[in-house]
Design a protein around this motif. Structure first.
Motif, PDB file in Angstrom:
ATOM      1  N   LEU A 191       2.892   1.394  -3.407  1.00 51.43           N
ATOM      2  CA  LEU A 191       4.168   2.092  -3.185  1.00 51.43           C
ATOM      3  C   LEU A 191       4.834   2.480  -4.498  1.00 51.43           C
ATOM      4  O   LEU A 191       4.943   1.657  -5.407  1.00 51.43           O
ATOM      5  CB  LEU A 191       5.099   1.166  -2.387  1.00 51.43           C
ATOM      6  CG  LEU A 191       6.539   1.646  -2.184  1.00 51.43           C
ATOM      7  CD1 LEU A 191       6.587   2.916  -1.372  1.00 51.43           C
ATOM      8  CD2 LEU A 191       7.364   0.541  -1.531  1.00 51.43           C
TER       9      LEU A 191
ATOM     10  N   GLN B   6      -0.550  10.993  -0.731  1.00 48.76           N
ATOM     11  CA  GLN B   6      -0.583   9.821  -1.610  1.00 48.76           C
ATOM     12  C   GLN B   6      -1.973   9.635  -2.211  1.00 48.76           C
ATOM     13  O   GLN B   6      -2.983   9.742  -1.508  1.00 48.76           O
ATOM     14  CB  GLN B   6      -0.189   8.561  -0.822  1.00 48.76           C
ATOM     15  CG  GLN B   6      -0.030   7.325  -1.702  1.00 48.76           C
ATOM     16  CD  GLN B   6       0.448   6.105  -0.915  1.00 48.76           C
ATOM     17  OE1 GLN B   6       0.604   6.153   0.314  1.00 48.76           O
ATOM     18  NE2 GLN B   6       0.668   5.016  -1.619  1.00 48.76           N
TER      19      GLN B   6
ATOM     20  N   ASN C 247       5.299   9.755  -1.650  1.00 45.83           N
ATOM     21  CA  ASN C 247       4.169  10.207  -0.842  1.00 45.83           C
ATOM     22  C   ASN C 247       3.623   9.012  -0.064  1.00 45.83           C
ATOM     23  O   ASN C 247       3.399   7.945  -0.645  1.00 45.83           O
ATOM     24  CB  ASN C 247       3.084  10.808  -1.738  1.00 45.83           C
ATOM     25  CG  ASN C 247       3.561  12.070  -2.441  1.00 45.83           C
ATOM     26  OD1 ASN C 247       4.318  12.850  -1.870  1.00 45.83           O
ATOM     27  ND2 ASN C 247       3.137  12.262  -3.675  1.00 45.83           N
ATOM     28  N   THR C 248       3.416   9.200   1.220  1.00 44.98           N
ATOM     29  CA  THR C 248       2.997   8.090   2.073  1.00 44.98           C
ATOM     30  C   THR C 248       1.744   8.445   2.842  1.00 44.98           C
ATOM     31  O   THR C 248       1.759   9.347   3.692  1.00 44.98           O
ATOM     32  CB  THR C 248       4.137   7.694   3.039  1.00 44.98           C
ATOM     33  OG1 THR C 248       5.300   7.355   2.280  1.00 44.98           O
ATOM     34  CG2 THR C 248       3.743   6.502   3.899  1.00 44.98           C
ATOM     35  N   GLY C 249       0.662   7.752   2.505  1.00 45.00           N
ATOM     36  CA  GLY C 249      -0.606   7.944   3.219  1.00 45.00           C
ATOM     37  C   GLY C 249      -1.293   9.240   2.836  1.00 45.00           C
ATOM     38  O   GLY C 249      -0.723  10.101   2.156  1.00 45.00           O
ATOM     39  N   LYS C 250      -2.517   9.371   3.285  1.00 52.15           N
ATOM     40  CA  LYS C 250      -3.302  10.580   2.992  1.00 52.15           C
ATOM     41  C   LYS C 250      -2.569  11.827   3.464  1.00 52.15           C
ATOM     42  O   LYS C 250      -2.548  12.847   2.772  1.00 52.15           O
ATOM     43  CB  LYS C 250      -4.667  10.513   3.682  1.00 52.15           C
ATOM     44  CG  LYS C 250      -5.574   9.410   3.140  1.00 52.15           C
ATOM     45  CD  LYS C 250      -6.560   9.950   2.114  1.00 52.15           C
ATOM     46  CE  LYS C 250      -7.511   8.864   1.633  1.00 52.15           C
ATOM     47  NZ  LYS C 250      -7.440   8.687   0.172  1.00 52.15           N
TER      48      LYS C 250
ATOM     49  N   GLY D 282       0.473  12.349   3.548  1.00 48.99           N
ATOM     50  CA  GLY D 282       1.614  12.647   2.684  1.00 48.99           C
ATOM     51  C   GLY D 282       1.197  12.949   1.259  1.00 48.99           C
ATOM     52  O   GLY D 282       2.045  13.041   0.368  1.00 48.99           O
TER      53      GLY D 282
ATOM     54  N   ASP E 102       0.816  -1.220   0.000  1.00 48.83           N
ATOM     55  CA  ASP E 102       0.000   0.000   0.000  1.00 48.83           C
ATOM     56  C   ASP E 102       0.847   1.267   0.000  1.00 48.83           C
ATOM     57  O   ASP E 102       0.540   2.237  -0.688  1.00 48.83           O
ATOM     58  CB  ASP E 102      -0.893   0.040   1.243  1.00 48.83           C
ATOM     59  CG  ASP E 102      -2.143  -0.802   1.082  1.00 48.83           C
ATOM     60  OD1 ASP E 102      -2.336  -1.383  -0.003  1.00 48.83           O
ATOM     61  OD2 ASP E 102      -2.932  -0.866   2.049  1.00 48.83           O
ATOM     62  N   SER E 103       1.878   1.249   0.824  1.00 49.31           N
ATOM     63  CA  SER E 103       2.729   2.436   0.959  1.00 49.31           C
ATOM     64  C   SER E 103       3.978   2.039   1.715  1.00 49.31           C
ATOM     65  O   SER E 103       4.117   0.894   2.176  1.00 49.31           O
ATOM     66  CB  SER E 103       1.995   3.540   1.740  1.00 49.31           C
ATOM     67  OG  SER E 103       2.012   3.240   3.122  1.00 49.31           O
ATOM     68  N   LEU E 104       4.863   3.010   1.889  1.00 47.80           N
ATOM     69  CA  LEU E 104       6.085   2.775   2.670  1.00 47.80           C
ATOM     70  C   LEU E 104       5.754   2.380   4.104  1.00 47.80           C
ATOM     71  O   LEU E 104       6.509   1.659   4.751  1.00 47.80           O
ATOM     72  CB  LEU E 104       6.925   4.060   2.641  1.00 47.80           C
ATOM     73  CG  LEU E 104       8.412   3.962   2.931  1.00 47.80           C
ATOM     74  CD1 LEU E 104       9.104   2.956   2.023  1.00 47.80           C
ATOM     75  CD2 LEU E 104       9.050   5.336   2.794  1.00 47.80           C
ATOM     76  N   SER E 105       4.587   2.817   4.586  1.00 42.97           N
ATOM     77  CA  SER E 105       4.198   2.547   5.977  1.00 42.97           C
ATOM     78  C   SER E 105       4.066   1.057   6.278  1.00 42.97           C
ATOM     79  O   SER E 105       4.223   0.663   7.431  1.00 42.97           O
ATOM     80  CB  SER E 105       2.836   3.171   6.291  1.00 42.97           C
ATOM     81  OG  SER E 105       2.944   4.542   6.347  1.00 42.97           O
ATOM     82  N   VAL E 106       3.734   0.264   5.275  1.00 45.99           N
ATOM     83  CA  VAL E 106       3.511  -1.164   5.538  1.00 45.99           C
ATOM     84  C   VAL E 106       4.736  -2.005   5.177  1.00 45.99           C
ATOM     85  O   VAL E 106       4.703  -3.228   5.297  1.00 45.99           O
ATOM     86  CB  VAL E 106       2.252  -1.700   4.814  1.00 45.99           C
ATOM     87  CG1 VAL E 106       1.018  -0.947   5.263  1.00 45.99           C
ATOM     88  CG2 VAL E 106       2.392  -1.651   3.307  1.00 45.99           C
TER      89      VAL E 106
END
Ligand code: 5GP
Ligand code: ZN
Length: 115
Positions: free
Chosen positions: A98, A93, A86-89, A91, A48-52
Motif C-alpha cells: 500500500l 497497481q 492505485n489498488t489492484g491490477k 487500478g 498488499d493494497s487498500l483492498s486488504v
C-alpha cells in the motif's frame, strides 16, 4: 521476512531518497517521477493494497492521510497536490505494498482524460 520491494526499502536493503520516516511510516521519492515532485508515503506494515485494509488499520490510514499535506508542504507544494492510491491490477497497481503517491509542481493534467 517479506521480499516485497517496498518492505526491502523499509529495511534499508534497497536505497531510497527519503522524504520522511517515523515508527510507522516512510516517505520517499518515486524512482520514475511523473511531475517535479513525486513521492510515496507508505506504512512500514506490509499491506498488499487498500483492498486488504480493515477497521484495525483505521488509525494507520488516518495517520497517512493527515501526514500527506504536511509532507507535501515540506516539499514545496504550497499550491496543492494530487494524491493517488492505485489498488489492484484493475487500478494499475504495480507494487503490491500500500502506498499513496503525492504528486505536484508543474502542470498537473486532469486525472482522467475525457475523449
Ligand atoms: P503503483 O503503480 O504500484 O501505484 O506505483 C509504484 C511506483 O513505484 C511507481 O510509480 C514506480 O515508479 C515506483 N517504483 C518502482 N520501483 C521503485 C524503486 O525501486 N524505488 C522507488 N523509489 N520507486 C520505485
Ligand atoms: Zn511490503
Amino acid at each position: 521476512m517479506s521480499d516485497c520491494l517496498f518492505c526491502r526499502i523499509v529495511r534499508g536493503e534497497i536505497p531510497c531518497r527519503k522524504v520522511y520516516e517515523d515508527d510507522d511510516m516512510l516517505a520517499f521519492h518515486d524512482i520514475n517521477p511523473v511531475a517535479p515532485v513525486h513521492f510515496m508515503l507508505i506504512p512500514k506494515l506490509h499491506l498488499d493494497s487498500l483492498s486488504v485494509a480493515g477497521s484495525g488499520h483505521a488509525a494507520l490510514l488516518g495517520k497517512m492521510l493527515l501526514l500527506a499535506p504536511v509532507l507535501a508542504k515540506e516539499q514545496g507544494l504550497n499550491n496543492g497536490f494530487r494524491t493517488v492510491i492505485n489498488t489492484g491490477k484493475g487500478g494499475g497497481q504495480e507494487v503490491f505494498h500500500l502506498h499513496i503517491h503525492i504528486i505536484g509542481g508543474g502542470n498537473i493534467p486532469p486525472m482522467v482524460r475525457r475523449e
